[in-house]
Motif scaffolding. Sequence first.
Motif, PDB file in Angstrom:
ATOM      1  N   ARG A   1     -45.387 -12.071  -3.796  1.00 28.57           N
ATOM      2  CA  ARG A   1     -45.945 -13.411  -3.980  1.00 28.57           C
ATOM      3  C   ARG A   1     -44.901 -14.159  -4.811  1.00 28.57           C
ATOM      4  N   ILE A   2     -44.301 -15.171  -4.203  1.00 26.71           N
ATOM      5  CA  ILE A   2     -43.248 -15.933  -4.878  1.00 26.71           C
ATOM      6  C   ILE A   2     -43.687 -17.378  -4.981  1.00 26.71           C
ATOM      7  N   ASN A   3     -43.793 -17.843  -6.206  1.00 29.72           N
ATOM      8  CA  ASN A   3     -44.256 -19.206  -6.497  1.00 29.72           C
ATOM      9  C   ASN A   3     -45.600 -19.498  -5.834  1.00 29.72           C
ATOM     10  N   GLY A   4     -46.471 -18.487  -5.879  1.00 25.43           N
ATOM     11  CA  GLY A   4     -47.828 -18.646  -5.364  1.00 25.43           C
ATOM     12  C   GLY A   4     -47.981 -18.460  -3.871  1.00 25.43           C
ATOM     13  N   GLU A   5     -46.911 -18.149  -3.182  1.00 23.70           N
ATOM     14  CA  GLU A   5     -46.942 -18.002  -1.721  1.00 23.70           C
ATOM     15  C   GLU A   5     -46.525 -16.592  -1.329  1.00 23.70           C
ATOM     16  N   GLU A   6     -47.276 -15.990  -0.427  1.00 21.59           N
ATOM     17  CA  GLU A   6     -46.908 -14.664   0.069  1.00 21.59           C
ATOM     18  C   GLU A   6     -45.628 -14.792   0.885  1.00 21.59           C
ATOM     19  N   ARG A   7     -44.636 -13.976   0.538  1.00 19.42           N
ATOM     20  CA  ARG A   7     -43.352 -14.014   1.239  1.00 19.42           C
ATOM     21  C   ARG A   7     -42.964 -12.606   1.663  1.00 19.42           C
ATOM     22  N   ASP A   8     -42.389 -12.492   2.842  1.00 18.62           N
ATOM     23  CA  ASP A   8     -41.842 -11.236   3.349  1.00 18.62           C
ATOM     24  C   ASP A   8     -40.347 -11.444   3.524  1.00 18.62           C
ATOM     25  N   PHE A   9     -39.576 -10.407   3.214  1.00 18.84           N
ATOM     26  CA  PHE A   9     -38.132 -10.514   3.420  1.00 18.84           C
ATOM     27  C   PHE A   9     -37.542  -9.121   3.582  1.00 18.84           C
ATOM     28  N   LEU A  10     -36.360  -9.098   4.134  1.00 20.90           N
ATOM     29  CA  LEU A  10     -35.580  -7.870   4.256  1.00 20.90           C
ATOM     30  C   LEU A  10     -34.422  -7.955   3.282  1.00 20.90           C
ATOM     31  N   CYS A  11     -34.141  -6.847   2.617  1.00 22.60           N
ATOM     32  CA  CYS A  11     -32.981  -6.843   1.723  1.00 22.60           C
ATOM     33  C   CYS A  11     -32.348  -5.454   1.719  1.00 22.60           C
ATOM     34  N   GLU A  12     -31.097  -5.433   1.359  1.00 23.65           N
ATOM     35  CA  GLU A  12     -30.401  -4.169   1.210  1.00 23.65           C
ATOM     36  C   GLU A  12     -30.822  -3.552  -0.123  1.00 23.65           C
ATOM     37  N   PRO A  13     -30.865  -2.226  -0.201  1.00 26.69           N
ATOM     38  CA  PRO A  13     -31.310  -1.574  -1.432  1.00 26.69           C
ATOM     39  C   PRO A  13     -30.494  -1.957  -2.667  1.00 26.69           C
TER      40      PRO A  13
ATOM     41  N   LEU B   1     -31.933 -11.725  -7.717  1.00 28.68           N
ATOM     42  CA  LEU B   1     -31.265 -13.026  -7.724  1.00 28.68           C
ATOM     43  C   LEU B   1     -30.600 -13.312  -6.382  1.00 28.68           C
ATOM     44  N   GLU B   2     -29.894 -12.343  -5.832  1.00 29.74           N
ATOM     45  CA  GLU B   2     -29.261 -12.519  -4.522  1.00 29.74           C
ATOM     46  C   GLU B   2     -30.305 -12.781  -3.449  1.00 29.74           C
ATOM     47  N   VAL B   3     -31.407 -12.052  -3.491  1.00 27.73           N
ATOM     48  CA  VAL B   3     -32.465 -12.239  -2.498  1.00 27.73           C
ATOM     49  C   VAL B   3     -33.052 -13.640  -2.615  1.00 27.73           C
ATOM     50  N   LEU B   4     -33.374 -14.058  -3.846  1.00 23.22           N
ATOM     51  CA  LEU B   4     -33.959 -15.387  -4.035  1.00 23.22           C
ATOM     52  C   LEU B   4     -33.033 -16.467  -3.496  1.00 23.22           C
ATOM     53  N   ARG B   5     -31.772 -16.397  -3.846  1.00 25.10           N
ATOM     54  CA  ARG B   5     -30.819 -17.446  -3.481  1.00 25.10           C
ATOM     55  C   ARG B   5     -30.386 -17.362  -2.015  1.00 25.10           C
ATOM     56  N   GLU B   6     -30.022 -16.169  -1.560  1.00 25.52           N
ATOM     57  CA  GLU B   6     -29.398 -16.028  -0.243  1.00 25.52           C
ATOM     58  C   GLU B   6     -30.386 -15.789   0.894  1.00 25.52           C
ATOM     59  N   GLU B   7     -31.445 -15.059   0.638  1.00 25.52           N
ATOM     60  CA  GLU B   7     -32.399 -14.743   1.698  1.00 25.52           C
ATOM     61  C   GLU B   7     -33.542 -15.753   1.759  1.00 25.52           C
ATOM     62  N   LEU B   8     -33.978 -16.253   0.592  1.00 22.40           N
ATOM     63  CA  LEU B   8     -35.158 -17.122   0.545  1.00 22.40           C
ATOM     64  C   LEU B   8     -34.823 -18.588   0.269  1.00 22.40           C
ATOM     65  N   GLY B   9     -33.571 -18.895  -0.013  1.00 24.24           N
ATOM     66  CA  GLY B   9     -33.157 -20.285  -0.231  1.00 24.24           C
ATOM     67  C   GLY B   9     -33.666 -20.895  -1.528  1.00 24.24           C
ATOM     68  N   LEU B  10     -34.064 -20.069  -2.483  1.00 20.59           N
ATOM     69  CA  LEU B  10     -34.526 -20.561  -3.782  1.00 20.59           C
ATOM     70  C   LEU B  10     -33.330 -20.528  -4.736  1.00 20.59           C
ATOM     71  N   THR B  11     -32.589 -21.606  -4.771  1.00 18.00           N
ATOM     72  CA  THR B  11     -31.314 -21.633  -5.490  1.00 18.00           C
ATOM     73  C   THR B  11     -31.418 -22.169  -6.916  1.00 18.00           C
ATOM     74  N   GLY B  12     -32.622 -22.390  -7.399  1.00 20.45           N
ATOM     75  CA  GLY B  12     -32.792 -22.895  -8.764  1.00 20.45           C
ATOM     76  C   GLY B  12     -32.329 -21.913  -9.820  1.00 20.45           C
TER      77      GLY B  12
END
Length: 160
Positions: free
Chosen positions: A9-21, A26-37
């Motif tokens: 749950r990211i910023n109140g919204e259910e989110r699914d993503f794939l990431c490398e172990p 931080l990389e996932v937020l910025r690069e996979e989910l577009g949350l660059t803040g």
Amino acid sequence: MKRTYVQARINGEERDFLCEPRQSLLEVLREELGLTGSKEGCNNGNCGACSVLMNGRVVNACCVLGVEADGADITTIEGIARGDRLHPLQQAFLEEAALQCGICTPGFIVSAKALLDREPDADERRIRFWLSGNLCRCTGYDKIIRAVQRAAAQLQEAQA
């Protein structure tokens, strides 16, 4: 490399993503989910620019693996505002000119929010202690402390 499926749950919204172990949150937020803040300042947990709330605790997103976010509740700087309305902390940072380059600002605001959620009447000493994990190289800290104090007063006034 094998990617891992993560639900959070990211910023109140259910989110699914794939990431490398090996990917940091931080990389996932910025690069996979577009949350660059959240910003990368040091990438080793020393500056606090990437601070986010994870299950209500302040963490350095550069030091948490993305896979560790599975099932977590995460709040980034993007989740602090209420729709189009800035959170009182964000507004106070603007009004007190508590920022310059902006790299550290998201981390300071996230950390300050965590403090004020726990201790709405925190004094200057507590604010300085709580924000000691966040570094600023531009403005110094007095304006940042004043911004947090201003927001705390406004939040207390709104609750009265």
